[in-house]
Design an enzyme around this catalytic site. Structure first.
Site, short mmCIF file in Angstrom:
data_model
loop_
_atom_site.label_atom_id
_atom_site.label_comp_id
_atom_site.label_asym_id
_atom_site.label_seq_id
_atom_site.Cartn_x
_atom_site.Cartn_y
_atom_site.Cartn_z
N CYS A 1 0.85 -1.18 0.00
CA CYS A 1 0.00 0.00 0.00
C CYS A 1 0.89 1.23 0.00
O CYS A 1 2.08 1.15 -0.26
CB CYS A 1 -0.88 0.01 1.25
SG CYS A 1 -1.90 -1.46 1.44
N GLY B 1 -2.07 1.81 -4.42
CA GLY B 1 -3.31 1.22 -3.92
C GLY B 1 -4.52 1.96 -4.44
O GLY B 1 -4.60 3.17 -4.30
N ASN C 1 1.85 -0.22 5.47
CA ASN C 1 2.20 -0.74 4.14
C ASN C 1 3.05 -1.98 4.36
O ASN C 1 4.06 -1.92 5.06
CB ASN C 1 2.98 0.33 3.38
CG ASN C 1 3.64 -0.19 2.10
OD1 ASN C 1 4.57 0.42 1.60
ND2 ASN C 1 3.18 -1.29 1.56
N GLY C 2 2.63 -3.09 3.75
CA GLY C 2 3.40 -4.32 3.88
C GLY C 2 2.50 -5.45 4.29
O GLY C 2 1.28 -5.36 4.17
N TYR D 1 8.93 -2.89 -10.66
CA TYR D 1 7.54 -2.68 -11.08
C TYR D 1 6.76 -1.68 -10.25
O TYR D 1 6.06 -0.84 -10.78
CB TYR D 1 6.78 -4.02 -11.06
CG TYR D 1 5.28 -3.83 -11.16
CD1 TYR D 1 4.69 -3.52 -12.38
CD2 TYR D 1 4.46 -3.91 -10.03
CE1 TYR D 1 3.33 -3.29 -12.47
CE2 TYR D 1 3.10 -3.68 -10.12
CZ TYR D 1 2.53 -3.38 -11.34
OH TYR D 1 1.20 -3.14 -11.43
#
Ligand code: 5GP
Ligand code: MG
Length: 469
Positions: A8, A34, A108-109, A250
């Protein structure tokens, strides 16, 4: 083990003026991290107010509502998820009331020991409304804060319990903290704004706010951020690192600089190395937009072959990768990308993309190029074959899903219908990234995990001490 909040984006700002608009701008910049939900929490007059919604930032957070949010300290989040756990109850920041005031947290994660921790908390009386890691972390924090009013100590206590990937922004009764897990899986950096300080997943958000980049949050570091500066509580000891390689390949924006490496520059280098490792005699090089663009530019420049944008991407089409059914994904790819006939007709073409996961994208695009008259279609990929699931937040789960677990390179070439197929080598990728191999998480391509995952091979033989003083 599959937590819902994959890679995220998080942000936090402390300033001398209201921060909601700046948080909103930062969320727009990290929108690619996200698209499922967005949220902003600000602290004002002793309590936290939160605005959350599903969908893209400008849909989830109506501007008038954002403007109405007052407060000089705030955190925000964009959430990336798969088709499960779409409900608004999963949108972040998560908030709770505690004995020392309101707390908000954005994550995030992905944790790798969330089910054990959740069971433990439940056995001791905690109740949960979601299966979200963020809710688990905030409940753990609440427990530690009950034991001590030293918040740094409480955060350290929580860190000692967590395994896996986390970059967090946390607001505790108007004070703001940020944390990066000791491996540094997920990025997090800090910048100075005109009237305050920001921490955010990607540095491009600092640029968008005309701020000045200060530093990356180091793996294992906790920072307290105020209007006037920050105080760092670095990790003690020498903990192994595991920066997620896929951020550069990416996930992140090309204009972001993560841990000292600009994403665009790394992608160009990947292209250059691909040109060296897998040359081909072609008339032009084309990217698969948008993710393969910088890799393709690097390839074309290094090989001295003309670069063309031969695919038009429908910028309003949604993401194809996360659709649940294969036929939906195939249909969506064919709606999303259309070749420019005059560019490809009669030509020997090289197309460059960042990665192959299931092979859906390339199979369709190669056949489209042939229909549009391409004489030859060669494919180059900026990441070694993806073979192993990610437990740290990138949405790649089942081993069976990966085409490279079913076929060798020649078999994949045949399936996607290309004249040749070349992947960058692992040493080539590591060279482009410019880190030591042991400072990277390469699990999705080498099947060796930097943390203990039941049933998976560990990167090192030795046991690790993941605890903090
Ligand atoms: P494939 O079509 O081979 O299944 O997936 C490869 C394509 O999806 C590439 O163009 C790549 O940019 C994109 N991709 C790779 N990994 C991810 C991911 O984790 N999430 C999303 N949304 N796209 C991805
Ligand atoms: Mg792509």
């Amino acid at each position: 083990m599959s937590g819902p909040e994959h890679s995220c984006g998080v942000v936090g700002i402390c300033a001398n003026n209201d921060v909601a608009s700046a948080l909103y701008t930062a969320l727009m910049i990290i929108q690619h991290r996200g698209q499922e939900s967005a949220g902003i929490s600000v602290f004002n007059e002793g309590s936290i107010n939160t605005l959350k919604g599903n969908g893209l930032v400008d849909f989830a957070l109506p501007r008038d509502d954002v403007k109405a949010l007052q407060g000089k300290v705030g955190i925000a989040h964009v959430r990336y998820s798969t088709s499960s756990s779409k409900g608004i109850e999963y949108a972040q920041p998560f908030t709770v009331a505690t004995n020392i005031g309101d707390v908000a947290l954005a994550h995030n994660g992905e944790l790798t020991n969330s089910s054990e921790l959740r069971k433990k908390c439940m056995a001791e009386g905690s109740a949960f409304t979601t299966s979200s890691d963020a809710e688990l972390i905030i409940k753990l924090l609440g427990r530690y804060m009950k034991q001590s009013d030293d918040i740094i100590k409480a955060i350290r206590g929580v860190m000692n319990e967590l395994d896996g990937a986390y970059a967090l922004t946390i607001m505790v009764n108007g004070r703001m903290f940020c944390v990066r897990d000791p491996y540094g899986f997920s990025p997090l950096c800090m910048g100075k704004l005109d009237d305050g300080y920001i921490v955010v997943s990607e540095s491009s958000a600092i640029d968008a706010l005309r701020g000045e980049f200060i530093k990356d949050i180091e793996p294992g570091e906790i920072c307290e951020i105020t209007q006037d500066g920050y105080k760092s509580y670095p990790a003690t000891g020498d903990h192994p690192k595991a920066f997620c390689m896929f951020e550069w390949v990416y996930f992140a924006r090309p204009d972001s600089v993560i841990d000292g490496r600009e994403v665009y520059d790394v992608r160009r280098k990947i292209g250059e190395i691909l040109a060296r490792e897998c040359p081909a005699d072609v008339d032009l090089v084309m990217p698969i937009p948008d993710s393969g663009r910088a890799h393709a530019i690097g390839y074309a420049c290094a090989a001295g072959i003309p670069y063309e944008e031969g695919f038009m991407k429908n910028r309003f089409a949604g993401r194809t990768f996360i659709l649940p059914e294969q036929h939906q994904r195939e249909f969506a790819v064919s709606m999303k990308m259309i070749p420019i006939k005059s560019t490809v007709n009669g030509k020997r073409i090289m197309i460059v993309d960042d990665s192959i996961v299931r092979g859906t994208t390339l199979k369709i695009l190669v056949s489209m190029l042939r229909e549009a008259g391409a004489k030859e279609v060669h494919v180059r990929i900026g990441c070694p074959p993806v073979i192993a699931p990610c437990y740290y937040g990138v949405d790649m789960k089942g081993r069976d899903e990966f085409i490279a677990n079913h076929y060798d390179v020649e078999g994949i070439r045949e399936i996607i219908g290309a004249d040749s197929l070349g992947y960058i080598s692992l040493p080539g990728l590591i060279e482009a990234l410019g880190f030591k191999e042991n400072d990277l998480c390469l699990a999705c391509v080498n099947n060796k995990y930097p943390t203990h995952i039941p049933g998976e091979v560990h990167r090192f033989q030795s046991t690790l001490n993941t605890h903090f003083e």
